[in-house]
Motif scaffolding. Structure first.
Motif, PDB file in Angstrom:
ATOM      1  N   GLY A  78      -2.511 -14.651  -7.501  1.00  0.00           N
ATOM      2  CA  GLY A  78      -3.008 -13.284  -7.380  1.00  0.00           C
ATOM      3  C   GLY A  78      -3.476 -12.916  -5.989  1.00  0.00           C
ATOM      4  O   GLY A  78      -2.835 -13.240  -4.979  1.00  0.00           O
ATOM      5  N   ALA A  79      -4.623 -12.251  -5.934  1.00  0.00           N
ATOM      6  CA  ALA A  79      -5.132 -11.749  -4.664  1.00  0.00           C
ATOM      7  C   ALA A  79      -5.471 -12.876  -3.685  1.00  0.00           C
ATOM      8  O   ALA A  79      -5.529 -12.646  -2.470  1.00  0.00           O
ATOM      9  CB  ALA A  79      -6.365 -10.881  -4.908  1.00  0.00           C
ATOM     10  N   ALA A  80      -5.676 -14.083  -4.192  1.00  0.00           N
ATOM     11  CA  ALA A  80      -5.967 -15.216  -3.295  1.00  0.00           C
ATOM     12  C   ALA A  80      -4.776 -15.532  -2.399  1.00  0.00           C
ATOM     13  O   ALA A  80      -4.955 -16.015  -1.274  1.00  0.00           O
ATOM     14  CB  ALA A  80      -6.353 -16.446  -4.104  1.00  0.00           C
ATOM     15  N   PRO A  98       7.564  -8.540  -4.674  1.00  0.00           N
ATOM     16  CA  PRO A  98       7.355  -7.562  -5.748  1.00  0.00           C
ATOM     17  C   PRO A  98       7.083  -6.170  -5.189  1.00  0.00           C
ATOM     18  O   PRO A  98       6.742  -5.990  -4.017  1.00  0.00           O
ATOM     19  CB  PRO A  98       6.131  -8.114  -6.481  1.00  0.00           C
ATOM     20  CG  PRO A  98       5.408  -8.930  -5.460  1.00  0.00           C
ATOM     21  CD  PRO A  98       6.471  -9.508  -4.577  1.00  0.00           C
ATOM     22  N   GLU A  99       7.237  -5.197  -6.058  1.00  0.00           N
ATOM     23  CA  GLU A  99       6.976  -3.804  -5.675  1.00  0.00           C
ATOM     24  C   GLU A  99       5.543  -3.673  -5.169  1.00  0.00           C
ATOM     25  O   GLU A  99       4.610  -4.210  -5.763  1.00  0.00           O
ATOM     26  CB  GLU A  99       7.186  -2.889  -6.879  1.00  0.00           C
ATOM     27  CG  GLU A  99       7.043  -1.412  -6.564  1.00  0.00           C
ATOM     28  CD  GLU A  99       7.315  -0.542  -7.777  1.00  0.00           C
ATOM     29  OE1 GLU A  99       7.154   0.690  -7.659  1.00  0.00           O
ATOM     30  OE2 GLU A  99       7.679  -1.085  -8.837  1.00  0.00           O
ATOM     31  N   GLY A 100       5.387  -2.968  -4.064  1.00  0.00           N
ATOM     32  CA  GLY A 100       4.057  -2.763  -3.497  1.00  0.00           C
ATOM     33  C   GLY A 100       3.593  -3.873  -2.577  1.00  0.00           C
ATOM     34  O   GLY A 100       2.453  -3.827  -2.093  1.00  0.00           O
ATOM     35  N   GLU A 101       4.441  -4.856  -2.309  1.00  0.00           N
ATOM     36  CA  GLU A 101       4.068  -5.931  -1.389  1.00  0.00           C
ATOM     37  C   GLU A 101       3.687  -5.328  -0.027  1.00  0.00           C
ATOM     38  O   GLU A 101       4.406  -4.478   0.509  1.00  0.00           O
ATOM     39  CB  GLU A 101       5.239  -6.909  -1.217  1.00  0.00           C
ATOM     40  CG  GLU A 101       4.918  -8.140  -0.416  1.00  0.00           C
ATOM     41  CD  GLU A 101       3.995  -9.109  -1.131  1.00  0.00           C
ATOM     42  OE1 GLU A 101       3.645 -10.140  -0.518  1.00  0.00           O
ATOM     43  OE2 GLU A 101       3.630  -8.856  -2.300  1.00  0.00           O
ATOM     44  N   HIS A 136      16.850  -6.704  -5.891  1.00  0.00           N
ATOM     45  CA  HIS A 136      16.544  -5.292  -5.621  1.00  0.00           C
ATOM     46  C   HIS A 136      15.205  -5.176  -4.891  1.00  0.00           C
ATOM     47  O   HIS A 136      15.038  -4.324  -4.017  1.00  0.00           O
ATOM     48  CB  HIS A 136      16.509  -4.505  -6.926  1.00  0.00           C
ATOM     49  CG  HIS A 136      17.808  -4.534  -7.677  1.00  0.00           C
ATOM     50  ND1 HIS A 136      18.952  -3.924  -7.197  1.00  0.00           N
ATOM     51  CD2 HIS A 136      18.155  -5.114  -8.855  1.00  0.00           C
ATOM     52  CE1 HIS A 136      19.947  -4.125  -8.056  1.00  0.00           C
ATOM     53  NE2 HIS A 136      19.487  -4.847  -9.061  1.00  0.00           N
ATOM     54  N   GLY A 137      14.251  -6.041  -5.244  1.00  0.00           N
ATOM     55  CA  GLY A 137      12.977  -6.057  -4.542  1.00  0.00           C
ATOM     56  C   GLY A 137      13.142  -6.444  -3.080  1.00  0.00           C
ATOM     57  O   GLY A 137      12.487  -5.879  -2.202  1.00  0.00           O
ATOM     58  N   THR A 138      14.027  -7.408  -2.833  1.00  0.00           N
ATOM     59  CA  THR A 138      14.303  -7.804  -1.453  1.00  0.00           C
ATOM     60  C   THR A 138      14.943  -6.666  -0.678  1.00  0.00           C
ATOM     61  O   THR A 138      14.581  -6.398   0.480  1.00  0.00           O
ATOM     62  CB  THR A 138      15.217  -9.048  -1.434  1.00  0.00           C
ATOM     63  OG1 THR A 138      14.531 -10.131  -2.071  1.00  0.00           O
ATOM     64  CG2 THR A 138      15.587  -9.447  -0.021  1.00  0.00           C
ATOM     65  N   GLY A 191       7.223 -21.888  -5.852  1.00  0.00           N
ATOM     66  CA  GLY A 191       6.148 -22.346  -6.724  1.00  0.00           C
ATOM     67  C   GLY A 191       6.054 -21.508  -7.975  1.00  0.00           C
ATOM     68  O   GLY A 191       7.074 -21.132  -8.553  1.00  0.00           O
ATOM     69  N   MET A 192       4.838 -21.178  -8.375  1.00  0.00           N
ATOM     70  CA  MET A 192       4.595 -20.450  -9.610  1.00  0.00           C
ATOM     71  C   MET A 192       3.745 -19.218  -9.310  1.00  0.00           C
ATOM     72  O   MET A 192       3.104 -19.123  -8.258  1.00  0.00           O
ATOM     73  CB  MET A 192       3.878 -21.352 -10.616  1.00  0.00           C
ATOM     74  CG  MET A 192       4.624 -22.630 -10.949  1.00  0.00           C
ATOM     75  SD  MET A 192       3.636 -23.747 -11.983  1.00  0.00           S
ATOM     76  CE  MET A 192       3.541 -22.767 -13.491  1.00  0.00           C
ATOM     77  N   GLU A 193       3.739 -18.294 -10.259  1.00  0.00           N
ATOM     78  CA  GLU A 193       2.917 -17.105 -10.076  1.00  0.00           C
ATOM     79  C   GLU A 193       1.437 -17.466 -10.074  1.00  0.00           C
ATOM     80  O   GLU A 193       0.671 -17.010  -9.204  1.00  0.00           O
ATOM     81  CB  GLU A 193       3.212 -16.079 -11.168  1.00  0.00           C
ATOM     82  CG  GLU A 193       2.460 -14.769 -10.989  1.00  0.00           C
ATOM     83  CD  GLU A 193       2.913 -13.696 -11.950  1.00  0.00           C
ATOM     84  OE1 GLU A 193       2.295 -12.613 -11.950  1.00  0.00           O
ATOM     85  OE2 GLU A 193       3.881 -13.917 -12.708  1.00  0.00           O
ATOM     86  N   ASN A 194       1.028 -18.313 -11.042  1.00  0.00           N
ATOM     87  CA  ASN A 194      -0.373 -18.708 -11.143  1.00  0.00           C
ATOM     88  C   ASN A 194      -0.474 -20.182 -11.519  1.00  0.00           C
ATOM     89  O   ASN A 194       0.023 -20.590 -12.566  1.00  0.00           O
ATOM     90  CB  ASN A 194      -1.115 -17.873 -12.196  1.00  0.00           C
ATOM     91  CG  ASN A 194      -1.238 -16.424 -11.816  1.00  0.00           C
ATOM     92  OD1 ASN A 194      -1.969 -16.068 -10.895  1.00  0.00           O
ATOM     93  ND2 ASN A 194      -0.498 -15.557 -12.505  1.00  0.00           N
TER      94      ASN A 194
END
Length: 250
Positions: free
Chosen positions: A71-73, A129-132, A155-157, A25-28
């Motif tokens: 986002g946080a949702a 993403p970093e911090g997941e 690299h994130g994976t 999907g999309m980020e937002n």
């Protein structure tokens, strides 16, 4: 806004296992994720592959409320967990659910991968993403990523895989040299990954393809196919979408 759900494309009588595919999907975005968008269409051939690999298993495609993660949702993950909770009591009732997700869907299957019904998690070019947040995934667990992906980070994976392994969670990490995010140029290899993961997870055995039992290193998926598979892959998406039918909406 419609409720999240599942579009079943295979529902054998008495099936107690479900392969559930979560699209990207999309980020937002809170727009309607209508069923003819490219990220959804890309998952249809994998549904056909899963159905053929495990004829006695139900196969479905995740239906989100929105196009975005937001986002946080974390709407895609929340929707996935909602449908998993619903399946606990049914109907229909499943004993095991195998999650396969691409991109945003890959992030969603990781976020919900500790649910009591989950018995396997496969992330295809997942967005991690970093911090997941680290989730204690219920295995088998495998991630696959193309080295030329510029939409989500290989690299994130790899970093998330390292964190999982440090917590004692075995993860198979596969890399596809030269492949991009849409998984078109090496489509036969992606199909093989899905087929072999479903076979291994459902039956507890290895197929004649790749192994998911050795999960402490990174394997490079060789490229035995000549030329670019993208044109044939696009035709396969169209053919599968037009011939494979939704049998039930949950």
């Amino acid at each position: 806004m419609s409720a999240p759900g599942i579009d079943l494309v295979a529902a054998p009588r008495g099936a107690r296992d479900l392969v559930l595919l979560a699209h990207g999907g999309m980020e937002n975005s809170t727009a309607d994720p209508h069923s003819w968008r490219a990220p959804i269409l890309r998952m249809w051939p994998f549904a056909a592959v899963a159905r053929k690999a495990a004829p006695g298993v139900a196969v479905g495609l995740m239906r989100y409320r929105y196009q975005g993660w937001n986002g946080a949702a974390a709407d895609a993950a929340a929707d996935l967990r909602t449908v998993l909770d619903r399946l606990v009591s049914g109907p229909p009732r499943f004993d095991r659910v195998i999650l396969i997700g691409h991109s945003m869907g890959g992030r969603a299957v990781v976020a919900a991968g500790n649910h009591s019904l989950v018995s396997g998690v496969l992330g295809l070019a997942p967005w991690l993403p970093e911090g997941e947040p680290l989730v204690r995934l219920r295995g088998p667990v495998a991630f696959a990523h193309g080295s030329a992906d510029r939409i989500t980070s290989p690299h994130g994976t790899a970093a998330y895989t390292k964190r999982l392994r440090a917590e004692g969670i075995p993860v198979a990490l596969l890399t596809l040299p030269g492949e991009k995010h849409a998984m078109l140029h090496r489509a036969p290899d992606w199909n093989r990954i899905v087929r072999d993961f479903v076979t291994h997870t459902v039956n507890g055995t290895e197929s004649t393809g790749m192994s998911f039992t050795t999960a402490d290193h990174t394997d490079e998926v060789p490229h035995p196919h000549s030329g670019d598979a993208a044109p044939a892959a696009i035709a396969d998406i169209a053919r599968t979408r037009l011939t494979l039918r939704v049998t039930e909406r949950l």
